[in-house]
Motif scaffolding. Structure first.
Motif, PDB file in Angstrom:
ATOM      1  N   GLU A   1       2.333   1.746  -3.429  1.00 26.04           N
ATOM      2  CA  GLU A   1       1.318   2.266  -4.354  1.00 26.04           C
ATOM      3  C   GLU A   1       1.053   3.740  -4.102  1.00 26.04           C
ATOM      4  N   PHE A   2       1.013   4.141  -2.850  1.00 28.37           N
ATOM      5  CA  PHE A   2       0.822   5.552  -2.509  1.00 28.37           C
ATOM      6  C   PHE A   2       1.939   6.403  -3.108  1.00 28.37           C
TER       7      PHE A   2
ATOM      8  N   PHE B   1      -3.567  15.026   1.774  1.00 31.39           N
ATOM      9  CA  PHE B   1      -4.069  14.192   0.692  1.00 31.39           C
ATOM     10  C   PHE B   1      -4.880  13.057   1.291  1.00 31.39           C
ATOM     11  N   PRO B   2      -6.178  13.270   1.514  1.00 27.10           N
ATOM     12  CA  PRO B   2      -6.935  12.161   2.089  1.00 27.10           C
ATOM     13  C   PRO B   2      -7.020  10.999   1.096  1.00 27.10           C
ATOM     14  N   MET B   3      -6.755   9.803   1.564  1.00 31.53           N
ATOM     15  CA  MET B   3      -6.834   8.613   0.722  1.00 31.53           C
ATOM     16  C   MET B   3      -7.562   7.523   1.490  1.00 31.53           C
ATOM     17  N   VAL B   4      -8.350   6.760   0.764  1.00 34.23           N
ATOM     18  CA  VAL B   4      -9.083   5.654   1.367  1.00 34.23           C
ATOM     19  C   VAL B   4      -8.528   4.352   0.806  1.00 34.23           C
ATOM     20  N   PHE B   5      -8.136   3.453   1.692  1.00 38.12           N
ATOM     21  CA  PHE B   5      -7.633   2.142   1.290  1.00 38.12           C
ATOM     22  C   PHE B   5      -8.704   1.110   1.598  1.00 38.12           C
TER      23      PHE B   5
ATOM     24  N   SER C   1       0.838  -1.206   0.000  1.00 38.27           N
ATOM     25  CA  SER C   1       0.000   0.000   0.000  1.00 38.27           C
ATOM     26  C   SER C   1       0.870   1.251   0.000  1.00 38.27           C
TER      27      SER C   1
ATOM     28  N   VAL D   1       1.541   6.718  -6.916  1.00 39.52           N
ATOM     29  CA  VAL D   1       0.500   7.681  -7.294  1.00 39.52           C
ATOM     30  C   VAL D   1       1.011   9.111  -7.131  1.00 39.52           C
ATOM     31  N   LEU D   2       1.676   9.407  -6.032  1.00 39.61           N
ATOM     32  CA  LEU D   2       2.211  10.761  -5.829  1.00 39.61           C
ATOM     33  C   LEU D   2       3.241  11.125  -6.897  1.00 39.61           C
TER      34      LEU D   2
ATOM     35  N   CYS E   1       1.736  12.564 -10.060  1.00 35.27           N
ATOM     36  CA  CYS E   1       1.128  13.901 -10.003  1.00 35.27           C
ATOM     37  C   CYS E   1       1.996  14.904 -10.757  1.00 35.27           C
TER      38      CYS E   1
END
Length: 43
Positions: A9-10, A36-40, A6, A13-14, A17
């Motif tokens: 992957e975070f 940066f709110p993220m939901v896993f 995880s 993604v960053l 950007c």
């Protein structure tokens, strides 16, 4: 549960950007906090 995959992957993604332009006040760069709110979700 957040695991190493995880986190990897975070970071991936960053890195995708667009490059950010620093915040400025009076023409000078300033420091700001960005959240940066993220939901896993598990599969």
């Amino acid at each position: 549960m957040i695991d190493v995959d995880s986190g990897v992957e975070f970071i991936r993604v960053l890195n995708k950007c667009p490059k950010w332009i620093p915040a400025k006040r009076g023409g000078k760069p300033i420091s700001i906090d960005i959240k940066f709110p993220m939901v896993f979700k598990s599969k």
